[in-house]
Design a protein around this motif. Sequence first.
Motif, PDB file in Angstrom:
ATOM      1  N   GLN A 103      -4.180   4.274  -8.140  1.00 49.84           N
ATOM      2  CA  GLN A 103      -4.735   3.861  -6.848  1.00 49.84           C
ATOM      3  C   GLN A 103      -4.939   2.351  -6.760  1.00 49.84           C
ATOM      4  O   GLN A 103      -4.926   1.792  -5.672  1.00 49.84           O
ATOM      5  CB  GLN A 103      -6.064   4.576  -6.585  1.00 49.84           C
ATOM      6  CG  GLN A 103      -5.966   6.082  -6.547  1.00 49.84           C
ATOM      7  CD  GLN A 103      -4.914   6.586  -5.568  1.00 49.84           C
ATOM      8  OE1 GLN A 103      -4.939   6.219  -4.400  1.00 49.84           O
ATOM      9  NE2 GLN A 103      -3.979   7.387  -6.037  1.00 49.84           N
ATOM     10  N   HIS A 104      -5.143   1.687  -7.903  1.00 52.44           N
ATOM     11  CA  HIS A 104      -5.399   0.253  -7.901  1.00 52.44           C
ATOM     12  C   HIS A 104      -4.127  -0.602  -7.924  1.00 52.44           C
ATOM     13  O   HIS A 104      -4.191  -1.797  -7.658  1.00 52.44           O
ATOM     14  CB  HIS A 104      -6.332  -0.126  -9.055  1.00 52.44           C
ATOM     15  CG  HIS A 104      -7.758   0.240  -8.780  1.00 52.44           C
ATOM     16  ND1 HIS A 104      -8.248   1.494  -9.032  1.00 52.44           N
ATOM     17  CD2 HIS A 104      -8.773  -0.473  -8.244  1.00 52.44           C
ATOM     18  CE1 HIS A 104      -9.520   1.526  -8.674  1.00 52.44           C
ATOM     19  NE2 HIS A 104      -9.860   0.354  -8.190  1.00 52.44           N
ATOM     20  N   PHE A 105      -2.988  -0.003  -8.245  1.00 55.87           N
ATOM     21  CA  PHE A 105      -1.743  -0.752  -8.131  1.00 55.87           C
ATOM     22  C   PHE A 105      -1.416  -0.887  -6.655  1.00 55.87           C
ATOM     23  O   PHE A 105      -1.643   0.033  -5.871  1.00 55.87           O
ATOM     24  CB  PHE A 105      -0.592  -0.049  -8.860  1.00 55.87           C
ATOM     25  CG  PHE A 105      -0.607  -0.231 -10.342  1.00 55.87           C
ATOM     26  CD1 PHE A 105      -0.265  -1.450 -10.908  1.00 55.87           C
ATOM     27  CD2 PHE A 105      -0.968   0.805 -11.182  1.00 55.87           C
ATOM     28  CE1 PHE A 105      -0.282  -1.631 -12.284  1.00 55.87           C
ATOM     29  CE2 PHE A 105      -0.987   0.640 -12.551  1.00 55.87           C
ATOM     30  CZ  PHE A 105      -0.653  -0.583 -13.104  1.00 55.87           C
ATOM     31  N   SER A 106      -0.870  -2.025  -6.264  1.00 57.56           N
ATOM     32  CA  SER A 106      -0.528  -2.235  -4.858  1.00 57.56           C
ATOM     33  C   SER A 106       0.627  -1.303  -4.469  1.00 57.56           C
ATOM     34  O   SER A 106       1.411  -0.879  -5.323  1.00 57.56           O
ATOM     35  CB  SER A 106      -0.134  -3.688  -4.618  1.00 57.56           C
ATOM     36  OG  SER A 106       1.062  -3.993  -5.300  1.00 57.56           O
ATOM     37  N   ALA A 107       0.721  -1.013  -3.195  1.00 52.80           N
ATOM     38  CA  ALA A 107       1.778  -0.124  -2.704  1.00 52.80           C
ATOM     39  C   ALA A 107       3.175  -0.601  -3.101  1.00 52.80           C
ATOM     40  O   ALA A 107       4.004   0.212  -3.504  1.00 52.80           O
ATOM     41  CB  ALA A 107       1.658   0.040  -1.195  1.00 52.80           C
ATOM     42  N   PRO A 108       3.472  -1.912  -3.031  1.00 52.24           N
ATOM     43  CA  PRO A 108       4.816  -2.336  -3.433  1.00 52.24           C
ATOM     44  C   PRO A 108       5.063  -2.284  -4.944  1.00 52.24           C
ATOM     45  O   PRO A 108       6.203  -2.352  -5.377  1.00 52.24           O
ATOM     46  CB  PRO A 108       4.911  -3.791  -2.956  1.00 52.24           C
ATOM     47  CG  PRO A 108       3.710  -4.067  -2.131  1.00 52.24           C
ATOM     48  CD  PRO A 108       2.725  -2.997  -2.401  1.00 52.24           C
ATOM     49  N   ASP A 109       4.009  -2.140  -5.740  1.00 50.49           N
ATOM     50  CA  ASP A 109       4.161  -2.122  -7.198  1.00 50.49           C
ATOM     51  C   ASP A 109       4.513  -0.704  -7.659  1.00 50.49           C
ATOM     52  O   ASP A 109       3.722  -0.013  -8.288  1.00 50.49           O
ATOM     53  CB  ASP A 109       2.895  -2.626  -7.883  1.00 50.49           C
ATOM     54  CG  ASP A 109       3.078  -2.822  -9.384  1.00 50.49           C
ATOM     55  OD1 ASP A 109       4.155  -2.471  -9.909  1.00 50.49           O
ATOM     56  OD2 ASP A 109       2.133  -3.307 -10.023  1.00 50.49           O
ATOM     57  N   VAL A 110       5.716  -0.292  -7.337  1.00 43.54           N
ATOM     58  CA  VAL A 110       6.179   1.055  -7.676  1.00 43.54           C
ATOM     59  C   VAL A 110       6.211   1.241  -9.186  1.00 43.54           C
ATOM     60  O   VAL A 110       5.864   2.312  -9.699  1.00 43.54           O
ATOM     61  CB  VAL A 110       7.566   1.329  -7.046  1.00 43.54           C
ATOM     62  CG1 VAL A 110       8.118   2.679  -7.487  1.00 43.54           C
ATOM     63  CG2 VAL A 110       7.461   1.255  -5.531  1.00 43.54           C
ATOM     64  N   ARG A 111       6.608   0.215  -9.922  1.00 41.54           N
ATOM     65  CA  ARG A 111       6.683   0.327 -11.383  1.00 41.54           C
ATOM     66  C   ARG A 111       5.297   0.605 -11.963  1.00 41.54           C
ATOM     67  O   ARG A 111       5.129   1.494 -12.786  1.00 41.54           O
ATOM     68  CB  ARG A 111       7.280  -0.957 -11.977  1.00 41.54           C
ATOM     69  CG  ARG A 111       7.346  -0.956 -13.474  1.00 41.54           C
ATOM     70  CD  ARG A 111       8.342   0.046 -13.978  1.00 41.54           C
ATOM     71  NE  ARG A 111       8.401  -0.040 -15.418  1.00 41.54           N
ATOM     72  CZ  ARG A 111       8.671   0.984 -16.191  1.00 41.54           C
ATOM     73  NH1 ARG A 111       8.944   2.150 -15.678  1.00 41.54           N
ATOM     74  NH2 ARG A 111       8.696   0.844 -17.490  1.00 41.54           N
ATOM     75  N   GLY A 112       4.307  -0.150 -11.535  1.00 45.92           N
ATOM     76  CA  GLY A 112       2.945   0.071 -12.030  1.00 45.92           C
ATOM     77  C   GLY A 112       2.438   1.459 -11.688  1.00 45.92           C
ATOM     78  O   GLY A 112       1.899   2.169 -12.547  1.00 45.92           O
TER      79      GLY A 112
END
Length: 181
Positions: A103-112
């Motif tokens: 939930q804390h990874f940003s939406a564009p950070d698909v890898r995370g």
Amino acid sequence: MRWTAIGTMGLLLAVGPASSGRADEPKPPQNVRAEPSTPASAGLSSRSATADMSGNAQYAVSLADRAIRADPKDPWAYYDKGMALAQMGEVNGAVAALFAAQQHFSAPDVRGRSVAVFGRAHVLAQAGRCDEAQAAYREYMALIRGNTEDVARAQRYINDCRASTPPPGAQMPAPSSPSGK
């Protein structure tokens, strides 16, 4: 460069400054849009991952908790806590921390986000909670749908999951009716 454990299988993800260009040097993933963290949180999170990989899961949880206090938005602190809790056999806590990381990874950070979802799926599979693991692996597969090799690997993990069986002589809960009464 910071190396972060991915799952309990010992995989590593390089996160850090660009490489010097040597051919034999490990390179960080490209196009990662990681959430910024404070220097204090990043340092504590990195130390947490190192402690966990060194077999000191309790200390890793303590460091991850300190990283979360230093920056509650840092997804890697939650991820590191989840991995350490998994090493300690605290499945529910691990799953909750890994979900928080996602939930804390940003939406564009698909890898995370995919790393956090995979970690959650792996923890659930290791605990024999196959229905939940399968749902998490499918969520992971949706995130990485363009990567046929990793999608196929996740499908194998789904197929290989075995529900944990109670020890001989253990009482099984009585089945409930479909209405739950």
